[in-house]
Motif scaffolding. Structure first.
Motif, PDB file in Angstrom:
ATOM      1  N   ARG A 278       0.854  -1.189   0.000  1.00 54.07           N
ATOM      2  CA  ARG A 278       0.000   0.000   0.000  1.00 54.07           C
ATOM      3  C   ARG A 278       0.884   1.231   0.000  1.00 54.07           C
ATOM      4  O   ARG A 278       1.882   1.284   0.707  1.00 54.07           O
ATOM      5  CB  ARG A 278      -0.882   0.036   1.252  1.00 54.07           C
ATOM      6  N   LEU A 279       0.492   2.209  -0.776  1.00 52.56           N
ATOM      7  CA  LEU A 279       1.316   3.409  -0.894  1.00 52.56           C
ATOM      8  C   LEU A 279       0.426   4.641  -0.795  1.00 52.56           C
ATOM      9  O   LEU A 279      -0.633   4.713  -1.418  1.00 52.56           O
ATOM     10  CB  LEU A 279       2.036   3.388  -2.247  1.00 52.56           C
TER      11      LEU A 279
ATOM     12  N   ARG B 186      -1.830  -1.213  -3.884  1.00 51.96           N
ATOM     13  CA  ARG B 186      -2.963  -0.385  -3.501  1.00 51.96           C
ATOM     14  C   ARG B 186      -2.486   1.019  -3.178  1.00 51.96           C
ATOM     15  O   ARG B 186      -1.399   1.188  -2.611  1.00 51.96           O
ATOM     16  CB  ARG B 186      -3.667  -1.005  -2.293  1.00 51.96           C
ATOM     17  N   LEU B 187      -3.273   2.004  -3.540  1.00 53.21           N
ATOM     18  CA  LEU B 187      -2.935   3.406  -3.292  1.00 53.21           C
ATOM     19  C   LEU B 187      -4.052   4.061  -2.488  1.00 53.21           C
ATOM     20  O   LEU B 187      -5.202   3.663  -2.582  1.00 53.21           O
ATOM     21  CB  LEU B 187      -2.798   4.165  -4.624  1.00 53.21           C
ATOM     22  N   PHE B 188      -3.678   5.069  -1.707  1.00 53.00           N
ATOM     23  CA  PHE B 188      -4.700   5.917  -1.087  1.00 53.00           C
ATOM     24  C   PHE B 188      -4.134   7.319  -0.971  1.00 53.00           C
ATOM     25  O   PHE B 188      -2.913   7.511  -0.944  1.00 53.00           O
ATOM     26  CB  PHE B 188      -5.143   5.363   0.277  1.00 53.00           C
ATOM     27  N   ASP B 189      -5.051   8.284  -0.960  1.00 51.78           N
ATOM     28  CA  ASP B 189      -4.620   9.683  -0.983  1.00 51.78           C
ATOM     29  C   ASP B 189      -5.130  10.461   0.222  1.00 51.78           C
ATOM     30  O   ASP B 189      -4.968  11.676   0.283  1.00 51.78           O
ATOM     31  CB  ASP B 189      -5.084  10.354  -2.279  1.00 51.78           C
TER      32      ASP B 189
ATOM     33  N   HIS C  30       6.120   9.287   9.624  1.00 47.55           N
ATOM     34  CA  HIS C  30       5.717   8.153  10.459  1.00 47.55           C
ATOM     35  C   HIS C  30       4.221   7.908  10.368  1.00 47.55           C
ATOM     36  O   HIS C  30       3.764   6.767  10.357  1.00 47.55           O
ATOM     37  CB  HIS C  30       6.092   8.391  11.917  1.00 47.55           C
ATOM     38  N   ALA C  31       3.445   8.983  10.328  1.00 45.50           N
ATOM     39  CA  ALA C  31       1.991   8.849  10.219  1.00 45.50           C
ATOM     40  C   ALA C  31       1.627   8.204   8.875  1.00 45.50           C
ATOM     41  O   ALA C  31       0.776   7.318   8.807  1.00 45.50           O
ATOM     42  CB  ALA C  31       1.317  10.207  10.374  1.00 45.50           C
ATOM     43  N   VAL C  32       2.303   8.620   7.808  1.00 42.03           N
ATOM     44  CA  VAL C  32       2.051   8.044   6.480  1.00 42.03           C
ATOM     45  C   VAL C  32       2.364   6.550   6.494  1.00 42.03           C
ATOM     46  O   VAL C  32       1.566   5.721   6.048  1.00 42.03           O
ATOM     47  CB  VAL C  32       2.890   8.770   5.401  1.00 42.03           C
ATOM     48  N   GLU C  33       3.522   6.211   7.056  1.00 44.95           N
ATOM     49  CA  GLU C  33       3.938   4.807   7.094  1.00 44.95           C
ATOM     50  C   GLU C  33       2.951   3.965   7.913  1.00 44.95           C
ATOM     51  O   GLU C  33       2.598   2.844   7.525  1.00 44.95           O
ATOM     52  CB  GLU C  33       5.329   4.738   7.713  1.00 44.95           C
ATOM     53  N   ALA C  34       2.517   4.511   9.040  1.00 44.53           N
ATOM     54  CA  ALA C  34       1.554   3.775   9.870  1.00 44.53           C
ATOM     55  C   ALA C  34       0.239   3.590   9.124  1.00 44.53           C
ATOM     56  O   ALA C  34      -0.376   2.520   9.189  1.00 44.53           O
ATOM     57  CB  ALA C  34       1.326   4.504  11.190  1.00 44.53           C
TER      58      ALA C  34
END
Lengths: 238, 238
Positions: free
Chosen positions: B5-6, B41-44, B126-130
């Motif tokens: 997921r990215l 998978r992607l999310f924005d 860190h928030a993005v990675e989590a």
């Protein structure tokens, strides 16, 4: 109140002289630089907390117990079963379980557990350290790693097991009602439980599936969250 | 479902071609070894989650968005205010706040805050990675560090602030009743709040003191525990 707290591995009593192990002496006199007559707090996991003074510094140093500062307080009868993960997070889980007031910590091997071995003696040191820091007077027992199936087959009568099931439908998301029974919380590994494990768990009369919200939590987060719910519903946070 | 997921920092739509930043291309093609035509998978953070395929690998690689796999789901209107501590534990708090479904993460400077500076951009990573790892479709905003007094003086009307107060008497240990209002949880630093801060907080009409059991919890443990209670009482765990 002295800030330094030290766990002592035998029963304490007023007036007692406490000999120190070399690593305890190193910590108190070399790291923390305590001098003769200075005070610290001790606990033994059985008799509460005591104020003590340094009798003699150095490698063969000793302490004398002065007076009790906290009575013994046993945490509620709660166990944490968890599938070990990466080392740092396993250490965190033991630390958190200690702060959250578990009586026993049981590493379990599940179908999807990655970590093959866990050193219970190393984890026990983490539990001691967490108890020293969180002001608790109790150190949870850390069991040797067991297969989940074995633990379930030998389950103690009357103890309710909460297991965290991400696949639960939303309508099941209520926290269970209070029962007053001893409890245990089971946290699965990163890949979750296998289908066979889930089927087995759901069929057990002493097991309750609980759901920790709509997001996937890491094992260490899930452990704190589930222990919070247990302590609030069944434990000593009410 | 593809496991990778990215997070993509702009709105996604079906059929869209997504250019990759060099570090994203490195992660997908060098670390994860994705090939052309493979999916992820992607999310924005705004339009839910999408399946995408690799259009072109390499440093100037790109993806194409195929179809939506999850609708957008906003977490409840919950903020976490916390006094930064040691780096590793600050990172953990941001990770946990993301998993636990906070909208905003606000580092605050209190009277006893040790950490002078916090890099909000690093915490945001860190928030993005989590969010990538916990399957969430939302990334909380990480604010720049502010003095607690400033945040309290400019507090948004209608938002209830829970602050964790270890000095509360036992009879106050009930969790607050549900209000349906937006919320915030405030976690103090290791040394707790100063007497002046505690007096100020207790006098605020929008603040509620809560107690997290009889043991002292580390800041990261307290954050997860308080967010659990909030999500269960006011949030999306009910």
């Amino acid at each position: 109140m002295p800030r330094i707290r030290l766990y002592i591995d035998h029963p304490l009593a007023e007036g007692q002289t406490v000999p120190l192990a070399p690593e305890q002496a190193h910590y108190l006199f070399a790291v923390m630089r305590l001098g003769e007559g200075e005070s610290l707090r001790l606990f033994d996991g059985q008799t509460g907390e005591w104020e003590a003074e340094v009798l003699q510094t150095g490698r063969r140093g000793s302490l004398r117990v002065r007076a009790q500062t906290q009575p013994m307080a046993w945490p509620p009868d709660l166990w944490l079963l968890f599938a070990p993960i990466k080392k740092a997070r396993t250490d965190f889980i033991v630390e958190k379980a200690t702060e959250m007031g578990c009586r026993r910590i049981l590493p379990v091997r599940t179908d999807f557990t990655n970590s093959e071995r866990v050193r219970a003696d190393r984890l026990r040191l983490h539990a001691v350290e967490a108890a020293e820091q969180c002001g608790g007077v109790f150190v949870p027992e850390v069991a040797e790693m067991s297969p989940l199936a074995t633990l379930l087959a030998e389950w103690e009568e009357g103890r309710l097991l909460w297991f965290c099931d991400e696949t639960l439908a939303e309508q099941a998301s209520v926290p269970p009602a209070r029962t007053g029974q001893p409890g245990a919380v089971l946290i699965g590994p990163e890949g979750g439980f296998s289908e066979a494990e889930r089927t087995r768990l759901r069929a057990l009369p002493f097991a309750r599936a609980i759901r920790l919200g709509p997001r996937i939590l890491r094992a260490d987060t899930a452990a704190v969250a589930a222990l919070t719910l247990w302590q609030m519903i069944e434990g000593d946070w009410r």
